[in-house]
Design a protein around this motif. Structure first.
Motif, PDB file in Angstrom:
ATOM      1  N   GLY A   7       0.814  -1.210   0.000  1.00 40.20           N
ATOM      2  CA  GLY A   7       0.000   0.000   0.000  1.00 40.20           C
ATOM      3  C   GLY A   7       0.844   1.255   0.000  1.00 40.20           C
ATOM      4  N   ALA A   8       1.922   1.247  -0.764  1.00 40.38           N
ATOM      5  CA  ALA A   8       2.902   2.336  -0.733  1.00 40.38           C
ATOM      6  C   ALA A   8       2.448   3.609  -1.408  1.00 40.38           C
ATOM      7  CB  ALA A   8       4.211   1.863  -1.376  1.00 40.38           C
ATOM      8  N   VAL A  30      10.700  -3.308  -0.085  1.00 33.11           N
ATOM      9  CA  VAL A  30       9.991  -3.955  -1.187  1.00 33.11           C
ATOM     10  C   VAL A  30       8.551  -3.459  -1.150  1.00 33.11           C
ATOM     11  CG1 VAL A  30       9.211  -6.117  -2.203  1.00 33.11           C
ATOM     12  CG2 VAL A  30      11.461  -5.993  -1.108  1.00 33.11           C
ATOM     13  N   ALA A  31       8.106  -2.836  -2.230  1.00 30.37           N
ATOM     14  CA  ALA A  31       6.769  -2.251  -2.271  1.00 30.37           C
ATOM     15  C   ALA A  31       6.029  -2.730  -3.512  1.00 30.37           C
ATOM     16  CB  ALA A  31       6.862  -0.725  -2.259  1.00 30.37           C
ATOM     17  N   CYS A  67       1.383  -2.833   6.338  1.00 27.93           N
ATOM     18  CA  CYS A  67       0.272  -2.793   5.384  1.00 27.93           C
ATOM     19  C   CYS A  67      -0.553  -1.531   5.604  1.00 27.93           C
ATOM     20  CB  CYS A  67      -0.613  -4.024   5.525  1.00 27.93           C
ATOM     21  SG  CYS A  67      -1.981  -4.034   4.341  1.00 27.93           S
ATOM     22  N   THR A  68      -0.626  -0.700   4.583  1.00 23.96           N
ATOM     23  CA  THR A  68      -1.438   0.522   4.616  1.00 23.96           C
ATOM     24  C   THR A  68      -2.480   0.504   3.499  1.00 23.96           C
ATOM     25  OG1 THR A  68       0.112   1.726   3.197  1.00 23.96           O
ATOM     26  CG2 THR A  68       0.492   1.833   5.578  1.00 23.96           C
ATOM     27  N   LEU A  69      -2.741  -0.660   2.966  1.00 22.11           N
ATOM     28  CA  LEU A  69      -3.644  -0.785   1.828  1.00 22.11           C
ATOM     29  C   LEU A  69      -5.087  -0.530   2.244  1.00 22.11           C
ATOM     30  CD1 LEU A  69      -3.341  -1.598  -1.177  1.00 22.11           C
ATOM     31  CD2 LEU A  69      -3.942  -3.919  -0.502  1.00 22.11           C
ATOM     32  N   GLY A  70      -5.802   0.241   1.426  1.00 24.81           N
ATOM     33  CA  GLY A  70      -7.203   0.501   1.731  1.00 24.81           C
ATOM     34  C   GLY A  70      -7.835   1.390   0.676  1.00 24.81           C
TER      35      GLY A  70
END
Length: 209
Positions: A7-8, A30-31, A67-70
């Motif tokens: 979630g970069a 690693v993104a 994890c910042t995915l959303g």
């Protein structure tokens, strides 16, 4: 330290990436992303399809995952699509990283996360926290911000109005209701990943001011 950032490209993810690349303790970030990121000597940004993550990619093995995915319901369009991005993708990445030997996971969750909540958004966040806890990471941290302060690539009308109101009322509001700046959230996530304290931990919104 080798850090895997999922979630970069979002508001908080960009801040985590910035901090990690500038941190001497981090040797590699690693993104996995859908679109290419600007090159950096410490960055490996493989292009992926989150619906078909590569299970045998060597970069799943890392010292920690952040994890910042959303997404939002407006962007997702349907509850099913929102669930896929905010629950299924982070959980799939967690399983693949854990299977590769990664033992630490830090999640950007939400203040109202509760698997039994009547509010769909909070329920999804809570279900993800619950499912991550069942995987067995040696160190797992849920960072639970409230309203996030920062400049997004895509403006959110309702969120923008709330941010303006909270900026005015902030000094008189309880700490848990105040704006959480994206850099503070990112710092909490990075420190959780670096520290890797054993067990399950929660960082609440009042600690992100």
């Amino acid at each position: 330290m080798k850090l895997l950032l999922v979630g970069a490209t979002g508001l908080v993810g960009r801040e985590v990436l910035r901090l990690a690349l500038a941190d001497a303790r981090v040797s590699t970030v690693v993104a996995p992303v859908r679109k290419a990121l600007p090159p950096h000597a410490k960055l490996h940004a493989p292009l992926v399809d989150f619906d078909q993550l590569p299970p045998d990619a060597p970069w799943w093995q890392a010292d920690a995952v952040i994890c910042t995915l959303g997404t939002t319901m407006k962007v997702a369009g349907t509850r099913q699509a929102f669930l896929r991005v905010d629950h299924d993708y982070p959980l799939a990445a967690a399983r693949l990283a854990l299977a590769a030997g990664t033992r630490t996971y830090a999640l950007n969750s939400a203040a109202g996360a509760n698997a039994a909540s009547r509010i769909f958004y909070n329920r999804v966040k809570g279900q993800l926290e619950r499912d991550l806890e069942q995987l067995g990471f040696a160190s797992l941290t849920h960072v639970r911000p409230g309203l996030i302060g920062g400049e997004r690539d895509v403006a959110r009308a309702g969120e923008g109005a709330a941010l303006r109101l909270l900026r005015v009322l902030g000094p008189v509001l309880p700490r848990r209701w105040r704006i959480n700046p994206a850099p503070r959230i990112a710092r909490a996530l990075l420190e959780a990943a670096m520290t890797a304290a054993p067990g399950v931990h929660v960082v609440t919104s009042e600690h992100l001011l």
